[in-house]
Design a protein around this motif. Structure first.
Motif: not given
Length: 536
Positions: A377-379, A299-314
């Motif tokens: 990336x921050x969306x 498994x050579x790649x992975x994705x991470x997801x986090x909701x930031x304090x400012x409401x943005x998505x990382x």
């Protein structure tokens, strides 16, 4: 498709075209050939050809032509056409007077003779008789001296003066006893000679065994013949196993890693130290998972997801940091350079690196800390990228999904990390929509896969279903690759940065016009003014 506006250009408004290096060399050589007595520097050539290439690129093209014997370098960066050199024949007038040197690849025939497919596209293949092969084998890269004989209807023949690179030194064949010696008769028809094997190098093989033989040397002066040693006996393998190993061996791939490489891999410590973590961005507490084929072992790649304090998505896109373990100049590095890539067959993979790395240290397995390179990336709330970051990280995968499992969670609306998967899928759809709006073209083709039994025998052929989970991963990998390339390219404007880019070239103008003509016959009109309008 929309009907194009009047796209005819006014006379004289045509902009200068930038040629690729190979096209540039051809254009420059054509100019020199048409003006054999004139001398040109790069600036004059650019003006004469009406091209937008830089002086440096034109000078590089001229140097290539000079190296190939087509141009002659003069003072003040000027060049002229190099006249064809003539040589007196050493064979009583049998040669026509034209000789030279070229480099290319050996295409062996059943008779034992060969043709050298020269790397120069404008050069004819060179015929080489068996006595002039100089130990060259099928697929080898060689340097050949050639000449023209009147009796060969204008076709060149020659002799190999140097073997530059071996395609393979291992071959599959059947072992026979001939008198007091043993020989291996290769299976491949383009290896038209037997390989002698001394009894002390049989490695347990018996007469009529199917074996792998490695050439270790050559004997004889007029027509050298090879001798070697048995490195593997294949007679006890199943038909499927024999077929798969034959594909690898006959194409020059090594089945085993050298002992030195395996020992070096075994010495690598698995422990991630505090110093390693301190030098990286620690993302172990961020929800992370992998999505791969069901039968994947690494498994050579992975994705991470986090909701930031400012409401943005990382969103983080992570790949294994192989460079932490494979150091420049090491045995592992040299072997990886030699292999260049992992090779995939229907039922197996021949890895570029030993399993100690490919399936363990550099595999982003669940519930283990791993060292990675990441694009983060921050969306914002409107799903626009407002910030990006690239660098070394340490991650901890929370789960391993197959594509089918991830798709099932999204379809049924229940399961682990449902919220994160749906968010990733929504973002990926927006990224895909933006790509198509900017001129991307979707080439949706069916991929045929095979279902095998435990012995590796095909049981069923089926068409692979392209799921949203597949497109989700593809979209974020595209985002990471494109963003890193742009980041490096921007850096390169200030200071040159050596980098490998993956680029899809612009379509061939003539073929696009032909496509438009064909579409018009079917009642469609294409706007050819920009790549974006062509794609639409």
């Amino acid at each position: 498709m929309t009907k194009p506006k009047n796209t005819k250009r006014k006379k004289g408004s045509k902009t200068a075209k930038k040629l690729k290096q190979r096209e540039l060399q051809k254009a420059v050589f054509r100019l020199l050939r048409e003006n054999p007595k004139k001398r040109y520097n790069p600036r004059q050539i650019a003006r004469k050809l009406g091209i937008a290439n830089s002086k440096d690129s034109i000078y590089e093209a001229l140097q290539h032509l000079a190296k190939a014997g087509k141009a002659q370098a003069l003072e003040d960066y000027k060049f002229k056409l190099k006249p064809r050199e003539s040589y007196r024949s050493s064979t009583s007038g049998q040669r026509s007077g034209k000789e030279g040197i070229c480099e290319g690849y050996v295409d062996m025939t059943r008779s034992g003779a060969a043709y050298i497919v020269c790397e120069r596209k404008d050069h004819n293949d060179v015929f080489v008789s068996p006595r002039n092969l100089n130990t060259a084998l099928h697929g080898d890269r060689v340097r050949v001296q050639y000449w023209y004989r009147r009796s060969r209807f204008g076709k060149p023949e020659g002799k190999i003066v140097e073997v530059l690179e071996r395609a393979s030194e291992r071959f599959i064949g059947t072992l026979y006893r001939v008198g007091q010696k043993y020989v291996v008769v290769p299976d491949q028809e383009n290896i038209p000679f037997d390989i002698t094997v001394a009894s002390e190098h049989l490695n347990g093989a018996k007469e009529r065994d199917l074996v792998v033989v490695q050439i270790t040397g050559w004997e004889g002066k007029r027509i050298p013949v090879p001798h070697g040693k048995i490195v593997r006996v294949l007679s006890d393998l199943s038909l499927n196993e024999l077929t798969m190993q034959s594909i690898f061996i006959n194409n020059g791939f090594e089945l085993e890693f050298p002992e030195e490489v395996l020992k070096e891999a075994a010495r690598i410590k698995e422990e991630i130290t505090e110093a390693d973590i301190a030098a990286r961005r620690d993302m172990r507490r961020v929800t992370t998972f992998t999505i791969d084929p069901e039968d994947a072992k690494d498994f050579d790649d992975a994705l991470s997801v986090r909701i930031m304090k400012n409401g943005h998505t990382e969103i983080g896109i992570h790949i294994a940091d192989v460079s932490h373990y494979v150091k420049p100049g090491s045995a592992l590095d040299k072997e990886a350079l030699k292999r260049s890539t992992s090779v995939y067959l229907v039922d197996r993979v021949l890895p570029m690196l030993p399993e100690r790395l490919s399936n363990e240290l550099c595999s982003l397995r669940p519930h283990e800390d791993k060292l990675t390179f990441s694009a983060v990336f921050e969306f914002d709330e409107s799903q626009k990228i407002v910030k990006q970051w690239f660098g070394r990280t340490v991650i901890h995968s929370d789960h391993r999904f197959s594509y089918e499992q991830a798709q099932q969670v999204m379809d049924e609306g229940k399961g682990v990390f449902l919220k994160e998967l749906l968010l990733l899928n929504k973002l990926s759809k927006n990224l895909r929509k933006a790509r198509f709006k900017n001129g991307a073209i979707a080439f949706d083709t069916e991929e045929v896969r095979f279902r095998l039994n435990e012995e590796g025998v095909p049981q069923e052929a089926y068409v692979k279903v392209r799921l949203e989970a597949h497109m989700l991963i593809e979209e974020f990998m595209l985002l990471a690759n494109k963003s890193v390339a742009k980041f490096i390219a921007d850096k390169g404007k200030e200071k040159e940065v050596p980098f490998v880019y993956r680029i899809h070239d612009l379509p061939n103008e003539e073929k696009v016009v032909e496509l438009a003509r064909f579409a018009a016959e079917l009642g469609f009109e294409m706007d050819l003014s920009t790549p974006r309008t062509i794609a639409s």
